[in-house]
Design an enzyme around this catalytic site. Structure first.
Site, PDB file in Angstrom:
ATOM      1  N   ASN A  19      -3.464  -4.090  10.297  1.00 42.99           N
ATOM      2  CA  ASN A  19      -2.213  -3.351  10.459  1.00 42.99           C
ATOM      3  C   ASN A  19      -1.342  -3.999  11.520  1.00 42.99           C
ATOM      4  OD1 ASN A  19      -2.801  -1.258   8.563  1.00 42.99           O
ATOM      5  ND2 ASN A  19      -4.227  -0.408  10.043  1.00 42.99           N
ATOM      6  N   CYS A  20      -0.067  -3.661  11.462  1.00 43.44           N
ATOM      7  CA  CYS A  20       0.931  -4.152  12.403  1.00 43.44           C
ATOM      8  C   CYS A  20       0.425  -3.964  13.838  1.00 43.44           C
ATOM      9  CB  CYS A  20       2.232  -3.382  12.187  1.00 43.44           C
ATOM     10  SG  CYS A  20       3.597  -3.941  13.189  1.00 43.44           S
ATOM     11  N   PRO A  21       0.527  -4.977  14.663  1.00 39.94           N
ATOM     12  CA  PRO A  21       1.231  -6.252  14.511  1.00 39.94           C
ATOM     13  C   PRO A  21       0.336  -7.420  14.106  1.00 39.94           C
ATOM     14  CG  PRO A  21       0.684  -5.977  16.811  1.00 39.94           C
ATOM     15  CD  PRO A  21       0.133  -4.759  16.076  1.00 39.94           C
TER      16      PRO A  21
END
Length: 83
Positions: A19-21
């Protein structure tokens, strides 16, 4: 021209499940390791990559050759700038 999935790539980044980042952080490292003009295929499952990866390419002057979505998986083909 060939379909992106048929084009030979110089590297593949599998960011599935991240998941981000993390996907963009990994993309930065992988693209750095490519030769100028090299083609990188990115596989991701985080929907935020639909926004983040195109912005990454514009900001760092890489070419987003194509992007596709296949059953919740996001695929990107990025050509490293030649500078």
């Amino acid at each position: 021209m060939s379909h992106p999935e048929e084009m030979p790539v110089d590297g593949t980044l599998d960011a599935t499940g991240l998941n981000c980042p993390e996907p963009v952080m990994m993309l930065h490292q992988h693209i750095r390791d490519l030769p100028p003009g090299g083609l990188l295929k990115v596989i991701a499952t985080d929907p935020s990559t639909r926004r983040d990866i195109p912005k990454f390419c514009v900001f760092l002057d890489h070419e987003l050759v194509d992007q596709q979505e296949q059953a919740g998986t996001y695929l990107y083909w990025i050509r490293k700038n030649s500078v």
